[in-house]
Structure formats: C-alpha cells, structure tokens
Design a protein around this motif. Structure first.
Motif, PDB file in Angstrom:
ATOM      1  N   UNK A 143       1.024  -1.150   0.016  1.00 12.92           N
ATOM      2  CA  UNK A 143       0.126   0.129  -0.013  1.00 12.92           C
ATOM      3  C   UNK A 143       0.845   1.341  -0.069  1.00 12.92           C
ATOM      4  N   UNK A 144       2.013   1.276   0.436  1.00 12.64           N
ATOM      5  CA  UNK A 144       2.803   2.393   0.275  1.00 12.64           C
ATOM      6  C   UNK A 144       3.623   2.686  -0.976  1.00 12.64           C
ATOM      7  N   UNK A 184     -10.699   1.680  -6.503  1.00 16.47           N
ATOM      8  CA  UNK A 184     -11.724   2.123  -5.520  1.00 16.47           C
ATOM      9  C   UNK A 184     -11.867   3.718  -6.453  1.00 16.47           C
ATOM     10  N   UNK A 185     -12.661   4.617  -5.756  1.00 24.73           N
ATOM     11  CA  UNK A 185     -12.826   5.898  -6.213  1.00 24.73           C
ATOM     12  C   UNK A 185     -11.762   6.851  -6.394  1.00 24.73           C
ATOM     13  N   UNK A 186     -10.693   6.424  -5.705  1.00 24.76           N
ATOM     14  CA  UNK A 186      -9.588   7.290  -5.764  1.00 24.76           C
ATOM     15  C   UNK A 186      -8.483   6.562  -6.744  1.00 24.76           C
ATOM     16  N   UNK A 189      -7.121   3.422  -6.535  1.00 18.35           N
ATOM     17  CA  UNK A 189      -6.372   2.549  -5.729  1.00 18.35           C
ATOM     18  C   UNK A 189      -7.040   0.864  -5.759  1.00 18.35           C
ATOM     19  N   UNK A 190      -6.090  -0.052  -5.889  1.00 16.73           N
ATOM     20  CA  UNK A 190      -6.688  -1.217  -6.257  1.00 16.73           C
ATOM     21  C   UNK A 190      -7.339  -1.799  -4.976  1.00 16.73           C
ATOM     22  N   UNK A 191      -8.606  -2.758  -5.568  1.00 17.57           N
ATOM     23  CA  UNK A 191      -9.324  -3.314  -4.561  1.00 17.57           C
ATOM     24  C   UNK A 191      -9.369  -4.957  -5.074  1.00 17.57           C
ATOM     25  N   UNK A 224       2.282 -14.136  -5.600  1.00  9.02           N
ATOM     26  CA  UNK A 224       2.964 -14.824  -4.483  1.00  9.02           C
ATOM     27  C   UNK A 224       2.388 -16.282  -4.573  1.00  9.02           C
ATOM     28  N   UNK A 257       0.766   7.906   3.503  1.00  7.81           N
ATOM     29  CA  UNK A 257       1.579   7.046   2.531  1.00  7.81           C
ATOM     30  C   UNK A 257       0.659   6.167   1.662  1.00  7.81           C
ATOM     31  N   UNK A 258      -0.426   5.692   2.237  1.00  9.49           N
ATOM     32  CA  UNK A 258      -1.355   4.872   1.643  1.00  9.49           C
ATOM     33  C   UNK A 258      -2.460   5.430   1.033  1.00  9.49           C
ATOM     34  N   UNK A 259      -2.799   5.170  -0.430  1.00  4.41           N
ATOM     35  CA  UNK A 259      -4.135   5.808  -0.845  1.00  4.41           C
ATOM     36  C   UNK A 259      -5.360   5.569   0.109  1.00  4.41           C
ATOM     37  N   UNK A 260      -5.579   4.289   0.290  1.00  5.78           N
ATOM     38  CA  UNK A 260      -7.074   4.288   1.292  1.00  5.78           C
ATOM     39  C   UNK A 260      -7.274   5.085   2.234  1.00  5.78           C
ATOM     40  N   UNK A 318      -6.743   9.177   1.448  1.00  5.24           N
ATOM     41  CA  UNK A 318      -7.986   9.718   0.579  1.00  5.24           C
ATOM     42  C   UNK A 318      -9.217   9.225   1.465  1.00  5.24           C
ATOM     43  N   UNK A 369     -14.582  -0.613   2.470  1.00  4.93           N
ATOM     44  CA  UNK A 369     -13.836  -0.483   1.487  1.00  4.93           C
ATOM     45  C   UNK A 369     -12.398  -0.109   1.912  1.00  4.93           C
ATOM     46  N   UNK A 380      -6.470  -2.104   4.115  1.00  7.15           N
ATOM     47  CA  UNK A 380      -5.888  -1.704   2.929  1.00  7.15           C
ATOM     48  C   UNK A 380      -4.550  -0.552   3.176  1.00  7.15           C
ATOM     49  N   UNK A 381      -4.174  -0.624   4.410  1.00  5.91           N
ATOM     50  CA  UNK A 381      -3.129   0.365   4.814  1.00  5.91           C
ATOM     51  C   UNK A 381      -1.957  -0.364   5.159  1.00  5.91           C
ATOM     52  N   UNK A 382      -0.869   0.185   5.386  1.00  2.79           N
ATOM     53  CA  UNK A 382       0.599  -0.392   5.834  1.00  2.79           C
ATOM     54  C   UNK A 382       0.368  -0.599   7.288  1.00  2.79           C
TER      55      UNK A 382
END
Lengths: 68, 391
Positions: A10-11, A30-32, A34-36, A65, B311-314, B317, B346, B350-352
């Motif tokens: 995610x970073x 997602x709406x921004x 970023x992959x889901x 992986x 750092x992480x988009x989800x 934002x 959602x 989904x973050x670090x």
C-alpha cells in the motif's frame, strides 16, 4: 493446496491503475484509483494474466506470491 | 466509608516508587532466576502459561513474540509513546512505577539475548524525568537509552518506531519484514508496550499461576465520570463496573467508546461485557445522554484523518472522505449514510498499518449505536441532544 495470491504494497502503490486494466476479473479500483483485490487465491486459469498484471505495475507494488 | 475507589495497587502505586520503595513492594530483581539458555526457555514458558497478551492494543500473545526473536545482537524496544489521546496508563506507569517497567525491559532483553534496549516516549513526555531518574539508580546488564519520538498518532505504531530508530522517518513501514526478523538497524527486534513489560516483571516474580489468579488491568476511564483517570482493576471486570471505579457517572450514560480513538462504540446496555472482548487499548470514554455521539465521532474522525501518515491511498483519501461524510451527516445530508455504507467497508485492511482500520471501526460502530440520532439528523435535520436534555 498450492495456489497464487496477489498482494499490493500500500505504501508503494501510486494508483496508476494498470493492474485493474490487465486483470479486471480480480482487481477493481476504488474511487481514488487504488486497487481493491478480490478475496482468496487467484483462480488457476488467471495466474498467467495475474503475473502480467504484476509485471505491468510501474511502482512494483503488485506482487503475485505462491501460497501453500 | 466510601466503597467507590479501591485501588488494587499491584502494578500501579499511588506515589512514585524509587528503587528502594520498588524493591520493598516487589522484592529484588528476578533477573538471576532466569539466566542462561535454560532460564530463558523457562521464562518464555512461564509467560506463555501466564497467558500474557500485548497491552498496546493488538493483544498478541507475548510468549510467541519473545520466542520469535532469534539471532545475534537483538534489540528490545519498549513502547511508551501512547499516541492515543484517550489513554494515559503507560504514562502513569512510567511516572509512578518506572522500575517495574525497567525490570521488564531487562527480563525481555535477557530472554531474547538483546545487547541493547530503547525506551521510546513521545517528545516532551512528562514521564521522561521519572524514567531518567530511575535509570540513574540502576545497574542493569543491558544498556537502556531513552528516545523521544515525534508526537504523532501513527509514529508509535510498531513498524514506525523501528523505522524511526533506523532511518529517522517516523512513518509506518508495513507488515513485512516483521521486526523480529529484521528490525532496528536490521537486527532482530522485540517491540513491546511498557505495560506489557511491567507485567513481565510481575510474572517473573510471582510465577504464572499466582499471576493469573490476581491479574489486573490498567484502564483509562474518561468522559462523564467523577474521577477520570487511570484505574487498576481486576481483569475481566464488566465495563460498567469500571465506571464505578472512576467515581461513577456524573449523568445518565448513553454509550461508551472502548479501545481509544480507533475503538468501538457500545450502547450503555452492552457494557456488561469485559474489556478483553473488545479490540484496542484499555480505554473507556463515557458519553452522557446530553452529548451527541455523531458530533463527537465526526470530530474524532477529522482528527484521525489529519493523523494519517499520507503514505497509503485508502488512508490518505479514504479517511478525509469518511470524516467529510460524517460531518455532512451531522448537518443533515441525506446521501451521507449511503456514501458511508459504500466507503467504510472499502478501507479496512488496505493500509500499511491499522490506522485506517481503527477509524472505520469508530465510524461503523457509531452508525449502529447512534442510529436514532442518524435518523433525526437526516430526516428532521435535528440533533436529538436537545430533546434528550429537555426530557
């Protein structure tokens, strides 16, 4: 059972969105932008495309992986 | 005689204990009893039998964490940062019982064969003086240095601490590699909360069986109670009883927020449960009927969004969007709930780090617990608080 799983760092992810174009069956955005990722292992028939999707990521944030 | 506040001064004394007072209460250092390879194994087994779990919020079994740190020149990081504004137990512990924490640091260092220990506190922490004075009194085998961490919410997350100590960047670095494998400076690292370390010092002295029989929790109780602060209570006590230990509620209680900012709202009727059943740090914030849970949650979500490491988009934002939806909901926006229903599920995972997950938990449980308020705000553009105050 051995299978393959997609993970996203995610970073590292910069929301280029190429992965969702390469593998819409398992990756949405997602709406921004970023992959889901779909839950669970990648269906065996999609592994080759999943590998291509991972290779397409400009940020090297998507990884395929092997899981046991 | 009042029966309201009966402190079980096991971990937390009422006044600061210097080394002499500490040893009068707890006895001398238990370090020698667990030395050598055999002693280390015995110590980890004892901690496992005591069923000690991490007290920084994650609740991971401490014995498994100890056993995972292998290899040369390991490092112990004692996390005393306590980034959550609704928790003060770690600060109380470092201020009043610094030697108990430092005993735990030494025990942990011995158990993982560490050559160095770092005690992390937030920059400008009021506990620093007490810790430094305690360190000056001791002759410990493992050197301990005190490091001040930038006072940001996510800076005290495990990987952020390791990142800061290694590179000077206090942002979370993700779940892998785990600190046990590659931590501070690439060395195997044990990161434990200072409360967890203090418990190690108790387990080492009493043994697992006695520890389990008399186990206590340090809980921060805040909000609408007569005596807000840190209370030490017998483990497993219902949440409603914790309020009594904090002097009782000053007005009728509507709900409690359990687990800090990234916590879980529980309606008053559900407070018969105990803290261990709810994720997060040991913190209970009491919301009276005269307050609006939605207003309160919207304010907290805005703060959490501001604390994202971006750092992480989800997270960068998603959290501002969710905070915005909550603010709009409070203003009576009829579409806000639909947006939240879409966005809240959602973001989790989904973050670090777990920062976005906590914000989602706060928002999602608020929508459930304050559903009458949601209806009133959206349908009637009216806050229920005024009606409840009048009733």
């Amino acid at each position: 059972m051995t299978g393959h799983r997609l993970t996203v760092d995610p970073i590292g992810c910069r929301a280029h969105g190429l992965c969702a174009e390469a593998l819409p069956e398992a990756i949405g955005l997602d709406e921004w932008g970023y992959p889901v990722l779909a839950n669970g292992p990648v269906p065996p028939g999609l592994v080759a495309e999943a590998r291509r999707a991972a290779a397409a990521c400009p940020a090297l944030a998507l990884r395929l992986r092997k899981v046991h | 005689m009042t029966t309201v506040f009966t402190p079980m001064a096991r971990t937390l004394p009422s006044h600061r204990q210097d080394l002499a007072a500490h040893e009068r209460t707890h006895g001398g250092s238990p370090l020698a009893a667990f030395s050598g390879a055999e002693g280390r194994r015995r110590f980890v087994a004892e901690v496992g039998a005591a069923d000690l779990r991490g007290r920084g919020g994650a609740g991971f079994p401490t014995a498994r964490k100890l056993a995972a740190v292998q290899g040369r020149r390991a490092v112990v990081v004692a996390n005393g940062c306590e980034g959550d504004p609704l928790s003060h137990k770690d600060n109380a512990l470092l201020t009043l019982a610094p030697h108990l924490v430092l005993d735990g640091v030494q025990l942990a260092a011995q158990a993982v064969a560490a050559t160095e220990a770092v005690l992390c506190v937030h920059r400008g922490s009021t506990a620093i003086a007490s810790v430094l004075a305690a360190l000056a009194e001791r002759r410990d085998p493992t050197p301990v240095r005190v490091v001040e961490i930038p006072p940001r919410y996510v800076a005290s997350e495990e990987s952020a601490l390791v990142n800061y100590l290694t590179t000077g960047d206090a942002r979370p670095a993700g779940k892998e590699p785990r600190p046990a494998e590659r931590g501070v400076g690439g060395r195997p690292t044990l990161v434990d909360n200072v409360d967890t370390l203090a418990q190690l010092a108790l387990v080492a002295r009493t043994g697992a069986d006695a520890y389990r029989r008399s186990r206590t929790d340090l809980v921060t109780v805040g909000g609408a109670v007569r005596g807000p602060g840190v209370v030490e209570v017998q483990a497993g006590l219902p949440i409603s009883d914790l309020l009594v230990r904090a002097g009782g509620a000053i007005e009728p209680v509507q709900a409690v927020l359990v687990g800090g900012y990234g916590g879980t709202w529980l309606p008053w009727a559900a407070t018969g449960t105990h803290l261990g059943a709810v994720p997060g740090i040991a913190s209970v914030y009491v919301l009276p009927v005269s307050a609006c849970g939605l207003h309160f949650t919207a304010k907290m979500l805005a703060q959490l969004a501001g604390e994202s490491a971006r750092q992480c988009g989800p997270c960068m934002f998603g959290l501002p969007a969710i905070a915005g939806d909550f603010a709009a909901l409070v203003q009576g926006d009829t579409d806000a709930v639909a947006r939240l229903d879409r966005r809240l599920p959602l973001v989790t995972g989904r973050g670090a780090c777990a920062h976005p997950d906590g914000a989602v938990r706060l928002g999602a449980t608020a929508l459930g617990v304050f559903r009458d308020d949601v209806t009133s705000h959206v349908r009637h553009r009216r806050c229920l608080t005024r009606a409840r105050r009048a009733a």
